[in-house]
Design a protein around this motif. Structure first.
Motif, PDB file in Angstrom:
ATOM      1  N   LYS A 101     -36.801 -16.653   6.734  1.00 32.32           N
ATOM      2  CA  LYS A 101     -36.761 -18.006   6.195  1.00 32.32           C
ATOM      3  C   LYS A 101     -35.843 -18.847   7.073  1.00 32.32           C
ATOM      4  O   LYS A 101     -34.726 -18.422   7.399  1.00 32.32           O
ATOM      5  CB  LYS A 101     -36.234 -17.970   4.763  1.00 32.32           C
ATOM      6  N   GLU A 102     -36.299 -20.023   7.449  1.00 32.96           N
ATOM      7  CA  GLU A 102     -35.484 -20.916   8.260  1.00 32.96           C
ATOM      8  C   GLU A 102     -34.932 -22.034   7.382  1.00 32.96           C
ATOM      9  O   GLU A 102     -35.662 -22.665   6.624  1.00 32.96           O
ATOM     10  CB  GLU A 102     -36.298 -21.517   9.401  1.00 32.96           C
ATOM     11  N   THR A 103     -33.644 -22.255   7.486  1.00 30.74           N
ATOM     12  CA  THR A 103     -32.994 -23.386   6.833  1.00 30.74           C
ATOM     13  C   THR A 103     -32.465 -24.310   7.926  1.00 30.74           C
ATOM     14  O   THR A 103     -32.604 -24.015   9.118  1.00 30.74           O
ATOM     15  CB  THR A 103     -31.838 -22.922   5.919  1.00 30.74           C
ATOM     16  N   ASP A 104     -31.814 -25.395   7.522  1.00 32.66           N
ATOM     17  CA  ASP A 104     -31.265 -26.321   8.518  1.00 32.66           C
ATOM     18  C   ASP A 104     -30.174 -25.681   9.363  1.00 32.66           C
ATOM     19  O   ASP A 104     -30.032 -25.988  10.539  1.00 32.66           O
ATOM     20  CB  ASP A 104     -30.694 -27.560   7.827  1.00 32.66           C
ATOM     21  N   ASP A 105     -29.406 -24.758   8.759  1.00 32.99           N
ATOM     22  CA  ASP A 105     -28.240 -24.186   9.437  1.00 32.99           C
ATOM     23  C   ASP A 105     -28.415 -22.769   9.957  1.00 32.99           C
ATOM     24  O   ASP A 105     -27.592 -22.294  10.728  1.00 32.99           O
ATOM     25  CB  ASP A 105     -27.037 -24.189   8.489  1.00 32.99           C
ATOM     26  N   ALA A 106     -29.465 -22.059   9.487  1.00 33.32           N
ATOM     27  CA  ALA A 106     -29.564 -20.635   9.827  1.00 33.32           C
ATOM     28  C   ALA A 106     -30.982 -20.109   9.624  1.00 33.32           C
ATOM     29  O   ALA A 106     -31.848 -20.790   9.077  1.00 33.32           O
ATOM     30  CB  ALA A 106     -28.598 -19.840   8.954  1.00 33.32           C
ATOM     31  N   PHE A 107     -31.160 -18.879  10.075  1.00 31.12           N
ATOM     32  CA  PHE A 107     -32.350 -18.094   9.745  1.00 31.12           C
ATOM     33  C   PHE A 107     -31.888 -16.994   8.797  1.00 31.12           C
ATOM     34  O   PHE A 107     -30.868 -16.351   9.049  1.00 31.12           O
ATOM     35  CB  PHE A 107     -32.966 -17.454  10.996  1.00 31.12           C
ATOM     36  N   GLU A 108     -32.617 -16.768   7.735  1.00 27.55           N
ATOM     37  CA  GLU A 108     -32.302 -15.703   6.783  1.00 27.55           C
ATOM     38  C   GLU A 108     -33.393 -14.642   6.897  1.00 27.55           C
ATOM     39  O   GLU A 108     -34.572 -14.933   6.695  1.00 27.55           O
ATOM     40  CB  GLU A 108     -32.225 -16.261   5.361  1.00 27.55           C
ATOM     41  N   VAL A 109     -32.985 -13.435   7.215  1.00 23.58           N
ATOM     42  CA  VAL A 109     -33.924 -12.330   7.412  1.00 23.58           C
ATOM     43  C   VAL A 109     -33.654 -11.278   6.352  1.00 23.58           C
ATOM     44  O   VAL A 109     -32.506 -10.882   6.130  1.00 23.58           O
ATOM     45  CB  VAL A 109     -33.758 -11.711   8.824  1.00 23.58           C
ATOM     46  N   GLU A 110     -34.719 -10.822   5.686  1.00 21.32           N
ATOM     47  CA  GLU A 110     -34.621  -9.739   4.702  1.00 21.32           C
ATOM     48  C   GLU A 110     -35.577  -8.628   5.108  1.00 21.32           C
ATOM     49  O   GLU A 110     -36.746  -8.878   5.384  1.00 21.32           O
ATOM     50  CB  GLU A 110     -34.981 -10.230   3.306  1.00 21.32           C
ATOM     51  N   LEU A 111     -35.061  -7.422   5.134  1.00 18.19           N
ATOM     52  CA  LEU A 111     -35.831  -6.250   5.541  1.00 18.19           C
ATOM     53  C   LEU A 111     -35.794  -5.244   4.390  1.00 18.19           C
ATOM     54  O   LEU A 111     -34.712  -4.820   3.990  1.00 18.19           O
ATOM     55  CB  LEU A 111     -35.199  -5.657   6.795  1.00 18.19           C
ATOM     56  N   ALA A 112     -36.944  -4.894   3.850  1.00 24.60           N
ATOM     57  CA  ALA A 112     -37.005  -3.944   2.736  1.00 24.60           C
ATOM     58  C   ALA A 112     -36.865  -2.523   3.280  1.00 24.60           C
ATOM     59  O   ALA A 112     -37.719  -2.056   4.021  1.00 24.60           O
ATOM     60  CB  ALA A 112     -38.319  -4.087   1.981  1.00 24.60           C
ATOM     61  N   ALA A 113     -35.772  -1.867   2.915  1.00 21.44           N
ATOM     62  CA  ALA A 113     -35.504  -0.513   3.410  1.00 21.44           C
ATOM     63  C   ALA A 113     -34.888   0.330   2.301  1.00 21.44           C
ATOM     64  O   ALA A 113     -33.735   0.762   2.406  1.00 21.44           O
ATOM     65  CB  ALA A 113     -34.609  -0.559   4.631  1.00 21.44           C
ATOM     66  N   PRO A 114     -35.637   0.580   1.222  1.00 16.34           N
ATOM     67  CA  PRO A 114     -35.072   1.383   0.132  1.00 16.34           C
ATOM     68  C   PRO A 114     -34.916   2.846   0.531  1.00 16.34           C
ATOM     69  O   PRO A 114     -35.619   3.341   1.410  1.00 16.34           O
ATOM     70  CB  PRO A 114     -36.109   1.230  -0.982  1.00 16.34           C
ATOM     71  N   LYS A 152     -27.291 -20.937  13.298  1.00 15.48           N
ATOM     72  CA  LYS A 152     -27.793 -21.697  14.445  1.00 15.48           C
ATOM     73  C   LYS A 152     -26.636 -22.347  15.192  1.00 15.48           C
ATOM     74  O   LYS A 152     -25.596 -22.655  14.609  1.00 15.48           O
ATOM     75  CB  LYS A 152     -28.752 -22.791  13.976  1.00 15.48           C
ATOM     76  N   LYS A 153     -26.835 -22.562  16.463  1.00 15.41           N
ATOM     77  CA  LYS A 153     -25.865 -23.300  17.268  1.00 15.41           C
ATOM     78  C   LYS A 153     -25.856 -24.752  16.806  1.00 15.41           C
ATOM     79  O   LYS A 153     -26.877 -25.270  16.342  1.00 15.41           O
ATOM     80  CB  LYS A 153     -26.243 -23.224  18.755  1.00 15.41           C
ATOM     81  N   GLU A 154     -24.708 -25.399  16.951  1.00 15.16           N
ATOM     82  CA  GLU A 154     -24.548 -26.775  16.468  1.00 15.16           C
ATOM     83  C   GLU A 154     -25.584 -27.730  17.066  1.00 15.16           C
ATOM     84  O   GLU A 154     -26.137 -28.561  16.380  1.00 15.16           O
ATOM     85  CB  GLU A 154     -23.138 -27.287  16.782  1.00 15.16           C
ATOM     86  N   ASP A 155     -25.841 -27.602  18.368  1.00 15.75           N
ATOM     87  CA  ASP A 155     -26.751 -28.546  19.025  1.00 15.75           C
ATOM     88  C   ASP A 155     -28.218 -28.322  18.659  1.00 15.75           C
ATOM     89  O   ASP A 155     -29.058 -29.152  18.944  1.00 15.75           O
ATOM     90  CB  ASP A 155     -26.575 -28.498  20.543  1.00 15.75           C
ATOM     91  N   SER A 156     -28.545 -27.211  18.009  1.00 16.50           N
ATOM     92  CA  SER A 156     -29.941 -26.949  17.667  1.00 16.50           C
ATOM     93  C   SER A 156     -30.246 -27.109  16.183  1.00 16.50           C
ATOM     94  O   SER A 156     -31.373 -26.914  15.761  1.00 16.50           O
ATOM     95  CB  SER A 156     -30.330 -25.535  18.110  1.00 16.50           C
ATOM     96  N   LYS A 157     -29.236 -27.460  15.395  1.00 17.11           N
ATOM     97  CA  LYS A 157     -29.474 -27.686  13.966  1.00 17.11           C
ATOM     98  C   LYS A 157     -30.345 -28.916  13.792  1.00 17.11           C
ATOM     99  O   LYS A 157     -30.237 -29.886  14.551  1.00 17.11           O
ATOM    100  CB  LYS A 157     -28.154 -27.873  13.211  1.00 17.11           C
ATOM    101  N   LYS A 158     -31.183 -28.862  12.788  1.00 13.78           N
ATOM    102  CA  LYS A 158     -32.054 -30.005  12.514  1.00 13.78           C
ATOM    103  C   LYS A 158     -31.226 -31.155  11.960  1.00 13.78           C
ATOM    104  O   LYS A 158     -30.434 -30.980  11.037  1.00 13.78           O
ATOM    105  CB  LYS A 158     -33.138 -29.622  11.506  1.00 13.78           C
TER     106      LYS A 158
END
Length: 144
Positions: free
Chosen positions: A43-56, A129-135
């Motif tokens: 999932k991409e937000t304005d400030d970051a990418f959020e990654v979830e990996l299912a590994a039970p 995300k790096k400051e210069d690449s934030k939306k």
């Protein structure tokens, strides 16, 4: 009389067709070893990418996570064994599970600030995300 297409595949006679659809079992879904890869959400937000990996079934110590040459490398390996001895028999159980996943990171990610958390069978990453690449927020332009 009707014609039926004959499909000859290895091990086909060993598997009951009542439980498996042969086209799916012998096709791309099971034979390509991709089933061992865990499910992944990004999932991409304005400030970051959020990654979830299912590994039970894994523990924190089972994971090895590195960042190398712009890639997030995730691997895990777990093995368990149990032995039960009785008077006239010995029962041994064992399991082994492993996977490897490699994600190419966008240039906009701060590699030095990557954080990971493992809880309830889900390995989560917060890729800032790096400051210069934030939306930038849209700017209202006034019409005169």
């Amino acid at each position: 009389m009707s014609l039926v297409k004959f499909k000859s595949r290895p091990l086909e006679n060993l598997i009951s067709t009542d439980f498996f659809d042969n086209d799916e079992f012998f096709g791309s879904k099971l034979w390509n070893k991709k089933l061992d890869e865990p499910a992944l959400n990004i999932k991409e937000t304005d400030d970051a990418f959020e990654v979830e990996l299912a590994a039970p079934g894994f523990e924190k110590k089972d994971f090895d996570v590195t960042i190398n040459e712009g890639c997030l490398n995730i691997s895990a390996e777990s093995s368990k064994s149990k032995e039960e001895k009785e008077d006239n028999y010995t029962r041994k159980e064992f399991s082994y599970n492993s996977f490897e996943k490699r994600l190419k990171l966008p240039d906009s990610v701060k590699e030095e600030d990557v954080m990971a958390k493992y809880k309830d069978g889900v390995l989560s990453f917060n890729l800032l995300k790096k400051e210069d690449s934030k939306k930038l927020k849209p700017k209202k332009v006034e019409i005169v």
